[in-house]
Design a protein around this motif. Sequence first.
Motif, PDB file in Angstrom:
ATOM      1  N   SER A  37      41.169  28.268 -14.563  1.00 50.45           N
ATOM      2  CA  SER A  37      41.712  29.472 -15.186  1.00 50.45           C
ATOM      3  C   SER A  37      42.698  30.212 -14.302  1.00 50.45           C
ATOM      4  CB  SER A  37      40.576  30.409 -15.587  1.00 50.45           C
ATOM      5  OG  SER A  37      39.865  30.805 -14.440  1.00 50.45           O
ATOM      6  N   THR A  38      42.691  29.957 -13.008  1.00 54.56           N
ATOM      7  CA  THR A  38      43.643  30.647 -12.133  1.00 54.56           C
ATOM      8  C   THR A  38      45.038  30.062 -12.269  1.00 54.56           C
ATOM      9  OG1 THR A  38      43.061  29.176 -10.329  1.00 54.56           O
ATOM     10  CG2 THR A  38      41.892  31.274 -10.445  1.00 54.56           C
ATOM     11  N   ARG A  39      45.182  28.886 -12.870  1.00 58.68           N
ATOM     12  CA  ARG A  39      46.463  28.223 -13.115  1.00 58.68           C
ATOM     13  C   ARG A  39      47.324  28.131 -11.834  1.00 58.68           C
ATOM     14  NH1 ARG A  39      46.904  27.262 -18.431  1.00 58.68           N
ATOM     15  NH2 ARG A  39      45.960  28.718 -19.854  1.00 58.68           N
ATOM     16  N   GLY A  40      46.734  27.708 -10.793  1.00 60.55           N
ATOM     17  CA  GLY A  40      47.468  27.566  -9.536  1.00 60.55           C
ATOM     18  C   GLY A  40      47.788  26.106  -9.271  1.00 60.55           C
ATOM     19  N   TYR A  41      48.257  25.816  -8.062  1.00 63.56           N
ATOM     20  CA  TYR A  41      48.549  24.433  -7.728  1.00 63.56           C
ATOM     21  C   TYR A  41      47.324  23.799  -7.079  1.00 63.56           C
ATOM     22  CZ  TYR A  41      49.390  26.319  -3.076  1.00 63.56           C
ATOM     23  OH  TYR A  41      49.261  26.951  -1.890  1.00 63.56           O
ATOM     24  N   LEU A  42      47.289  22.470  -7.113  1.00 61.54           N
ATOM     25  CA  LEU A  42      46.153  21.745  -6.562  1.00 61.54           C
ATOM     26  C   LEU A  42      46.272  21.597  -5.058  1.00 61.54           C
ATOM     27  CD1 LEU A  42      45.608  18.834  -9.080  1.00 61.54           C
ATOM     28  CD2 LEU A  42      44.018  20.643  -8.556  1.00 61.54           C
ATOM     29  N   ARG A  43      45.159  21.759  -4.390  1.00 66.05           N
ATOM     30  CA  ARG A  43      45.087  21.411  -2.983  1.00 66.05           C
ATOM     31  C   ARG A  43      43.644  20.990  -2.725  1.00 66.05           C
ATOM     32  NH1 ARG A  43      42.713  24.546   0.775  1.00 66.05           N
ATOM     33  NH2 ARG A  43      42.051  26.613   0.163  1.00 66.05           N
ATOM     34  N   TRP A  44      43.408  20.307  -1.648  1.00 65.60           N
ATOM     35  CA  TRP A  44      42.061  19.852  -1.336  1.00 65.60           C
ATOM     36  C   TRP A  44      41.307  20.955  -0.605  1.00 65.60           C
ATOM     37  CZ3 TRP A  44      40.174  15.750  -3.609  1.00 65.60           C
ATOM     38  CH2 TRP A  44      41.069  14.850  -4.154  1.00 65.60           C
ATOM     39  N   ALA A  45      40.082  21.229  -1.047  1.00 64.31           N
ATOM     40  CA  ALA A  45      39.285  22.286  -0.435  1.00 64.31           C
ATOM     41  C   ALA A  45      37.812  21.927  -0.578  1.00 64.31           C
ATOM     42  CB  ALA A  45      39.557  23.624  -1.109  1.00 64.31           C
ATOM     43  N   THR A  46      36.988  22.570   0.226  1.00 59.62           N
ATOM     44  CA  THR A  46      35.540  22.364   0.096  1.00 59.62           C
ATOM     45  C   THR A  46      35.052  23.182  -1.094  1.00 59.62           C
ATOM     46  OG1 THR A  46      35.007  24.243   1.501  1.00 59.62           O
ATOM     47  CG2 THR A  46      35.305  22.110   2.596  1.00 59.62           C
ATOM     48  N   ARG A  47      33.820  22.928  -1.490  1.00 57.52           N
ATOM     49  CA  ARG A  47      33.253  23.665  -2.612  1.00 57.52           C
ATOM     50  C   ARG A  47      33.120  25.151  -2.290  1.00 57.52           C
ATOM     51  NH1 ARG A  47      28.759  19.669  -5.345  1.00 57.52           N
ATOM     52  NH2 ARG A  47      30.215  17.964  -5.679  1.00 57.52           N
ATOM     53  N   THR A  48      32.799  25.459  -1.052  1.00 58.85           N
ATOM     54  CA  THR A  48      32.674  26.865  -0.663  1.00 58.85           C
ATOM     55  C   THR A  48      34.013  27.570  -0.787  1.00 58.85           C
ATOM     56  OG1 THR A  48      30.954  26.208   0.901  1.00 58.85           O
ATOM     57  CG2 THR A  48      31.891  28.396   1.176  1.00 58.85           C
ATOM     58  N   GLU A  49      35.094  26.926  -0.304  1.00 56.52           N
ATOM     59  CA  GLU A  49      36.423  27.510  -0.426  1.00 56.52           C
ATOM     60  C   GLU A  49      36.821  27.656  -1.893  1.00 56.52           C
ATOM     61  OE1 GLU A  49      38.690  24.712   1.778  1.00 56.52           O
ATOM     62  OE2 GLU A  49      38.303  25.651   3.709  1.00 56.52           O
ATOM     63  N   ALA A  50      36.499  26.640  -2.695  1.00 57.21           N
ATOM     64  CA  ALA A  50      36.826  26.682  -4.127  1.00 57.21           C
ATOM     65  C   ALA A  50      36.087  27.817  -4.821  1.00 57.21           C
ATOM     66  CB  ALA A  50      36.479  25.357  -4.786  1.00 57.21           C
ATOM     67  N   ALA A  51      34.840  28.046  -4.426  1.00 57.03           N
ATOM     68  CA  ALA A  51      34.069  29.139  -5.013  1.00 57.03           C
ATOM     69  C   ALA A  51      34.686  30.487  -4.657  1.00 57.03           C
ATOM     70  CB  ALA A  51      32.622  29.076  -4.540  1.00 57.03           C
ATOM     71  N   LYS A  52      35.159  30.615  -3.418  1.00 56.71           N
ATOM     72  CA  LYS A  52      35.806  31.871  -3.002  1.00 56.71           C
ATOM     73  C   LYS A  52      37.108  32.085  -3.758  1.00 56.71           C
ATOM     74  CE  LYS A  52      33.885  32.093   1.648  1.00 56.71           C
ATOM     75  NZ  LYS A  52      34.172  31.900   3.081  1.00 56.71           N
ATOM     76  N   ILE A  53      37.889  31.017  -3.902  1.00 60.57           N
ATOM     77  CA  ILE A  53      39.172  31.117  -4.602  1.00 60.57           C
ATOM     78  C   ILE A  53      38.946  31.490  -6.073  1.00 60.57           C
ATOM     79  CG2 ILE A  53      41.148  29.782  -5.452  1.00 60.57           C
ATOM     80  CD1 ILE A  53      40.944  28.175  -2.804  1.00 60.57           C
ATOM     81  N   GLY A  54      37.984  30.836  -6.706  1.00 55.84           N
ATOM     82  CA  GLY A  54      37.729  31.074  -8.121  1.00 55.84           C
ATOM     83  C   GLY A  54      36.886  32.297  -8.403  1.00 55.84           C
ATOM     84  N   GLY A  55      36.264  32.869  -7.371  1.00 59.09           N
ATOM     85  CA  GLY A  55      35.426  34.040  -7.573  1.00 59.09           C
ATOM     86  C   GLY A  55      34.129  33.722  -8.301  1.00 59.09           C
ATOM     87  N   VAL A  56      33.602  32.507  -8.083  1.00 62.44           N
ATOM     88  CA  VAL A  56      32.356  32.089  -8.725  1.00 62.44           C
ATOM     89  C   VAL A  56      31.400  31.582  -7.655  1.00 62.44           C
ATOM     90  CG1 VAL A  56      33.450  31.504 -10.935  1.00 62.44           C
ATOM     91  CG2 VAL A  56      33.279  29.770  -9.158  1.00 62.44           C
ATOM     92  N   GLY A  57      30.188  31.263  -8.059  1.00 64.57           N
ATOM     93  CA  GLY A  57      29.195  30.760  -7.130  1.00 64.57           C
ATOM     94  C   GLY A  57      29.272  29.257  -6.943  1.00 64.57           C
ATOM     95  N   LEU A  58      28.569  28.780  -5.945  1.00 65.88           N
ATOM     96  CA  LEU A  58      28.551  27.339  -5.658  1.00 65.88           C
ATOM     97  C   LEU A  58      27.925  26.536  -6.794  1.00 65.88           C
ATOM     98  CD1 LEU A  58      27.619  27.272  -1.865  1.00 65.88           C
ATOM     99  CD2 LEU A  58      29.744  26.507  -2.922  1.00 65.88           C
ATOM    100  N   GLN A  59      26.935  27.120  -7.463  1.00 69.41           N
ATOM    101  CA  GLN A  59      26.273  26.406  -8.557  1.00 69.41           C
ATOM    102  C   GLN A  59      27.258  26.138  -9.696  1.00 69.41           C
ATOM    103  OE1 GLN A  59      23.053  25.193  -8.627  1.00 69.41           O
ATOM    104  NE2 GLN A  59      23.786  24.147 -10.456  1.00 69.41           N
ATOM    105  N   ILE A  60      28.113  27.107  -9.988  1.00 68.86           N
ATOM    106  CA  ILE A  60      29.099  26.920 -11.057  1.00 68.86           C
ATOM    107  C   ILE A  60      30.095  25.843 -10.672  1.00 68.86           C
ATOM    108  CG2 ILE A  60      31.000  28.046 -12.286  1.00 68.86           C
ATOM    109  CD1 ILE A  60      29.294  30.590 -12.270  1.00 68.86           C
ATOM    110  N   ILE A  61      30.541  25.854  -9.422  1.00 65.34           N
ATOM    111  CA  ILE A  61      31.454  24.804  -8.950  1.00 65.34           C
ATOM    112  C   ILE A  61      30.787  23.441  -9.070  1.00 65.34           C
ATOM    113  CG2 ILE A  61      32.638  23.885  -6.908  1.00 65.34           C
ATOM    114  CD1 ILE A  61      34.084  26.258  -8.033  1.00 65.34           C
ATOM    115  N   ARG A  62      29.520  23.354  -8.673  1.00 65.46           N
ATOM    116  CA  ARG A  62      28.780  22.087  -8.774  1.00 65.46           C
ATOM    117  C   ARG A  62      28.709  21.627 -10.225  1.00 65.46           C
ATOM    118  NH1 ARG A  62      23.872  20.573 -10.354  1.00 65.46           N
ATOM    119  NH2 ARG A  62      22.945  18.749  -9.398  1.00 65.46           N
ATOM    120  N   ASP A  63      28.417  22.563 -11.147  1.00 66.68           N
ATOM    121  CA  ASP A  63      28.340  22.205 -12.567  1.00 66.68           C
ATOM    122  C   ASP A  63      29.681  21.708 -13.074  1.00 66.68           C
ATOM    123  OD1 ASP A  63      25.714  22.997 -12.510  1.00 66.68           O
ATOM    124  OD2 ASP A  63      26.078  24.956 -13.444  1.00 66.68           O
ATOM    125  N   TRP A  64      30.769  22.380 -12.660  1.00 67.08           N
ATOM    126  CA  TRP A  64      32.092  21.950 -13.091  1.00 67.08           C
ATOM    127  C   TRP A  64      32.416  20.558 -12.574  1.00 67.08           C
ATOM    128  CZ3 TRP A  64      35.116  27.063 -11.810  1.00 67.08           C
ATOM    129  CH2 TRP A  64      34.876  27.999 -12.816  1.00 67.08           C
TER     130      TRP A  64
END
Length: 186
Positions: A37-64
Amino acid sequence: MRRRFAVWQGRPKTGLRLGSRFGKEDQRRASGSPAFSTRGYLRWATRTEAAKIGGVGLQIIRDWVLRFNARGPDGLLDGKSTGQPSKLNDTQRQAIAGMIESGPIPAVHGVVRWRLIDLAQWIFEEFRITIAKQTLSRELRAMGYRKLSARPRHHAQAAGAIEDFKKTSPRAWRQLRARRRLTATR
């Protein structure tokens, strides 16, 4: 070893690139999903970084991630939940329909008409299934039954009592109405 995966960040200047496995249609569907939903560009990141960027928890990232790995971009789109399965099977529904059609036996069932709570009690006694009134109502509605209730009437009401209380029009109004009918027919 820390796993890394692609996340969105910033605004893209060019088209979306998810990888060679996905065509433009897959990319379009994925870009409208909640995970991207942030409509940004792709880059490689850890799940923790992705959760911070997306403003969601690790569980949601894992589910996605699990949904994306299982079904591709379509897995990221929200679908209709299947809900809880029905407590009644077809044979039990047929038995309930038969009981409703035959009506209760006052000496046996202790009621003169079926209410939802009485049917729920009968279902428990017959099949040992506890079912709520609201759930039973939904099941009966799906079977084609509707809740019908007679208009309440006082048990001591006399037959002619209503007629005595009805208002009557004054005599002048009745005569005027009769004259209007005569002029309207001419």
